[in-house]
Design a protein around this motif. Structure first.
Motif, PDB file in Angstrom:
ATOM      1  N   ILE A   9       0.870  -1.178   0.000  1.00 56.06           N
ATOM      2  CA  ILE A   9       0.000   0.000   0.000  1.00 56.06           C
ATOM      3  C   ILE A   9       0.907   1.228   0.000  1.00 56.06           C
ATOM      4  CG2 ILE A   9      -1.724   1.313   1.300  1.00 56.06           C
ATOM      5  CD1 ILE A   9      -2.778  -1.358   2.361  1.00 56.06           C
ATOM      6  N   GLY A  10       0.839   2.009  -1.077  1.00 57.99           N
ATOM      7  CA  GLY A  10       1.667   3.201  -1.183  1.00 57.99           C
ATOM      8  C   GLY A  10       1.351   4.217  -0.106  1.00 57.99           C
ATOM      9  N   LYS A  11       2.380   4.968   0.291  1.00 64.29           N
ATOM     10  CA  LYS A  11       2.207   5.919   1.401  1.00 64.29           C
ATOM     11  C   LYS A  11       1.199   7.020   1.079  1.00 64.29           C
ATOM     12  CE  LYS A  11       6.224   8.589   0.028  1.00 64.29           C
ATOM     13  NZ  LYS A  11       7.619   8.868   0.251  1.00 64.29           N
ATOM     14  N   ASN A  12       0.976   7.309  -0.205  1.00 60.10           N
ATOM     15  CA  ASN A  12       0.010   8.335  -0.609  1.00 60.10           C
ATOM     16  C   ASN A  12      -1.171   7.750  -1.376  1.00 60.10           C
ATOM     17  OD1 ASN A  12       1.581  10.545   0.428  1.00 60.10           O
ATOM     18  ND2 ASN A  12       2.972  10.210  -1.291  1.00 60.10           N
ATOM     19  N   SER A  13      -1.442   6.460  -1.177  1.00 59.74           N
ATOM     20  CA  SER A  13      -2.479   5.795  -1.977  1.00 59.74           C
ATOM     21  C   SER A  13      -3.894   5.973  -1.431  1.00 59.74           C
ATOM     22  CB  SER A  13      -2.174   4.303  -2.100  1.00 59.74           C
ATOM     23  OG  SER A  13      -2.197   3.696  -0.828  1.00 59.74           O
ATOM     24  N   ILE A  14      -4.015   6.197  -0.146  1.00 60.97           N
ATOM     25  CA  ILE A  14      -5.336   6.368   0.459  1.00 60.97           C
ATOM     26  C   ILE A  14      -5.397   7.761   1.073  1.00 60.97           C
ATOM     27  CG2 ILE A  14      -6.940   5.536   2.216  1.00 60.97           C
ATOM     28  CD1 ILE A  14      -5.768   2.728   1.733  1.00 60.97           C
ATOM     29  N   VAL A  15      -6.304   8.569   0.539  1.00 60.69           N
ATOM     30  CA  VAL A  15      -6.452   9.945   0.991  1.00 60.69           C
ATOM     31  C   VAL A  15      -7.809  10.074   1.673  1.00 60.69           C
ATOM     32  CG1 VAL A  15      -6.547  12.355   0.248  1.00 60.69           C
ATOM     33  CG2 VAL A  15      -5.018  10.748  -0.927  1.00 60.69           C
ATOM     34  N   GLU A  16      -7.800  10.575   2.894  1.00 64.24           N
ATOM     35  CA  GLU A  16      -9.042  10.720   3.643  1.00 64.24           C
ATOM     36  C   GLU A  16     -10.049  11.540   2.834  1.00 64.24           C
ATOM     37  OE1 GLU A  16     -10.575  12.224   8.020  1.00 64.24           O
ATOM     38  OE2 GLU A  16      -8.440  12.029   7.641  1.00 64.24           O
ATOM     39  N   ASN A  17     -11.278  11.100   2.822  1.00 65.77           N
ATOM     40  CA  ASN A  17     -12.393  11.751   2.109  1.00 65.77           C
ATOM     41  C   ASN A  17     -12.268  11.691   0.587  1.00 65.77           C
ATOM     42  OD1 ASN A  17     -13.689  12.453   4.541  1.00 65.77           O
ATOM     43  ND2 ASN A  17     -12.392  14.257   4.713  1.00 65.77           N
ATOM     44  N   ASP A  18     -11.355  10.876   0.060  1.00 65.95           N
ATOM     45  CA  ASP A  18     -11.256  10.676  -1.387  1.00 65.95           C
ATOM     46  C   ASP A  18     -11.703   9.244  -1.655  1.00 65.95           C
ATOM     47  OD1 ASP A  18     -10.772  10.995  -4.045  1.00 65.95           O
ATOM     48  OD2 ASP A  18      -8.612  11.286  -3.859  1.00 65.95           O
ATOM     49  N   PRO A  19     -12.870   9.057  -2.295  1.00 66.86           N
ATOM     50  CA  PRO A  19     -13.472   7.723  -2.386  1.00 66.86           C
ATOM     51  C   PRO A  19     -12.930   6.856  -3.530  1.00 66.86           C
ATOM     52  CG  PRO A  19     -14.915   9.311  -3.407  1.00 66.86           C
ATOM     53  CD  PRO A  19     -13.737  10.089  -2.862  1.00 66.86           C
ATOM     54  N   LEU A  20     -11.617   6.875  -3.734  1.00 68.76           N
ATOM     55  CA  LEU A  20     -11.063   6.035  -4.799  1.00 68.76           C
ATOM     56  C   LEU A  20      -9.692   5.521  -4.419  1.00 68.76           C
ATOM     57  CD1 LEU A  20      -8.692   7.687  -6.530  1.00 68.76           C
ATOM     58  CD2 LEU A  20     -10.671   8.920  -7.346  1.00 68.76           C
ATOM     59  N   VAL A  21      -9.308   4.421  -5.088  1.00 66.81           N
ATOM     60  CA  VAL A  21      -7.953   3.884  -4.971  1.00 66.81           C
ATOM     61  C   VAL A  21      -7.483   3.478  -6.359  1.00 66.81           C
ATOM     62  CG1 VAL A  21      -8.098   3.083  -2.579  1.00 66.81           C
ATOM     63  CG2 VAL A  21      -8.729   1.542  -4.432  1.00 66.81           C
ATOM     64  N   ILE A  22      -6.181   3.593  -6.557  1.00 66.17           N
ATOM     65  CA  ILE A  22      -5.551   3.196  -7.810  1.00 66.17           C
ATOM     66  C   ILE A  22      -4.874   1.857  -7.577  1.00 66.17           C
ATOM     67  CG2 ILE A  22      -3.805   3.810  -9.525  1.00 66.17           C
ATOM     68  CD1 ILE A  22      -4.284   6.768  -8.641  1.00 66.17           C
ATOM     69  N   LEU A  23      -5.137   0.910  -8.454  1.00 63.86           N
ATOM     70  CA  LEU A  23      -4.515  -0.412  -8.386  1.00 63.86           C
ATOM     71  C   LEU A  23      -3.481  -0.554  -9.494  1.00 63.86           C
ATOM     72  CD1 LEU A  23      -7.761  -2.567  -8.020  1.00 63.86           C
ATOM     73  CD2 LEU A  23      -6.203  -1.902  -6.185  1.00 63.86           C
ATOM     74  N   PHE A  24      -2.368  -1.204  -9.176  1.00 65.80           N
ATOM     75  CA  PHE A  24      -1.365  -1.576 -10.178  1.00 65.80           C
ATOM     76  C   PHE A  24      -0.785  -2.914  -9.791  1.00 65.80           C
ATOM     77  CE2 PHE A  24      -1.070   2.730 -11.897  1.00 65.80           C
ATOM     78  CZ  PHE A  24      -0.774   2.468 -13.226  1.00 65.80           C
ATOM     79  N   GLY A  25      -0.179  -3.580 -10.770  1.00 68.09           N
ATOM     80  CA  GLY A  25       0.524  -4.822 -10.524  1.00 68.09           C
ATOM     81  C   GLY A  25       1.900  -4.550  -9.939  1.00 68.09           C
ATOM     82  N   PRO A  26       2.616  -5.614  -9.546  1.00 70.41           N
ATOM     83  CA  PRO A  26       3.925  -5.478  -8.891  1.00 70.41           C
ATOM     84  C   PRO A  26       4.983  -4.789  -9.739  1.00 70.41           C
ATOM     85  CG  PRO A  26       3.083  -7.712  -8.658  1.00 70.41           C
ATOM     86  CD  PRO A  26       2.171  -6.999  -9.613  1.00 70.41           C
ATOM     87  N   GLU A  27       4.810  -4.748 -11.059  1.00 68.40           N
ATOM     88  CA  GLU A  27       5.815  -4.136 -11.927  1.00 68.40           C
ATOM     89  C   GLU A  27       5.683  -2.619 -12.022  1.00 68.40           C
ATOM     90  OE1 GLU A  27       2.155  -5.034 -13.836  1.00 68.40           O
ATOM     91  OE2 GLU A  27       3.570  -6.507 -13.091  1.00 68.40           O
ATOM     92  N   ALA A  28       4.802  -2.013 -11.247  1.00 74.19           N
ATOM     93  CA  ALA A  28       4.614  -0.558 -11.255  1.00 74.19           C
ATOM     94  C   ALA A  28       5.920   0.150 -10.899  1.00 74.19           C
ATOM     95  CB  ALA A  28       3.523  -0.162 -10.266  1.00 74.19           C
ATOM     96  N   THR A  29       6.100   1.337 -11.455  1.00 75.02           N
ATOM     97  CA  THR A  29       7.278   2.135 -11.137  1.00 75.02           C
ATOM     98  C   THR A  29       7.216   2.597  -9.679  1.00 75.02           C
ATOM     99  OG1 THR A  29       6.222   4.210 -11.767  1.00 75.02           O
ATOM    100  CG2 THR A  29       7.387   3.002 -13.519  1.00 75.02           C
ATOM    101  N   ASN A  30       8.342   3.025  -9.142  1.00 82.44           N
ATOM    102  CA  ASN A  30       8.370   3.480  -7.750  1.00 82.44           C
ATOM    103  C   ASN A  30       7.439   4.661  -7.521  1.00 82.44           C
ATOM    104  OD1 ASN A  30      10.099   1.501  -6.844  1.00 82.44           O
ATOM    105  ND2 ASN A  30      11.936   2.713  -7.206  1.00 82.44           N
TER     106      ASN A  30
END
Length: 118
Positions: A9-30
């Motif tokens: 789980i990326g450090k900036n992946s979940i933002v309070e009051n933002d009702p979405l998440v972005i998914l990527f596979g393990p090969e995602a860039t840093n």
């Protein structure tokens, strides 16, 4: 049916009051890993065929797809990418997004399973 596991789980992946998440596979860039949940599929080269009315289960929460953008199936099959939106479908929906009902954000933890039912 295809299942994935959240492996990071990326450090900036979940933002309070933002009702979405972005998914990527393990090969995602840093830089993508910072803003995304990283999912690993239970099978090699999964072939997706999601559409309106299909379902997604996240832990014990089950959602109905109310809109599936035209880029979603190819992106999920190729790089494990989609944006999950827990909100009503807007007038101009994202073509890389899956809009889900009920519009209730489930929260995410490493080890959670996502099951795509189509």
């Amino acid at each position: 049916m295809i299942t994935s596991e959240i492996v990071a789980i990326g450090k900036n992946s979940i933002v309070e009051n933002d009702p979405l998440v972005i998914l990527f596979g393990p090969e995602a860039t840093n830089s993508l890993k910072d803003v995304a949940l990283i999912q690993k599929f239970d099978q090699k080269a999964p072939k997706f065929n999601l559409k309106r009315g299909a379902r997604i289960r996240i832990r014990e929460h089950e959602y109905e797809i109310t809109f599936c953008g035209k880029l979603v199936n190819a992106n999920l099959s190729g790089v494990g990418h989609a944006t999950l939106c827990f909100e009503p479908v807007p007038d101009t929906p994202l073509q890389s997004a899956i809009y889900l009902s009920p519009e209730k954000f489930p929260g995410f933890s490493v080890g959670d399973k996502i099951t795509y039912i189509f």
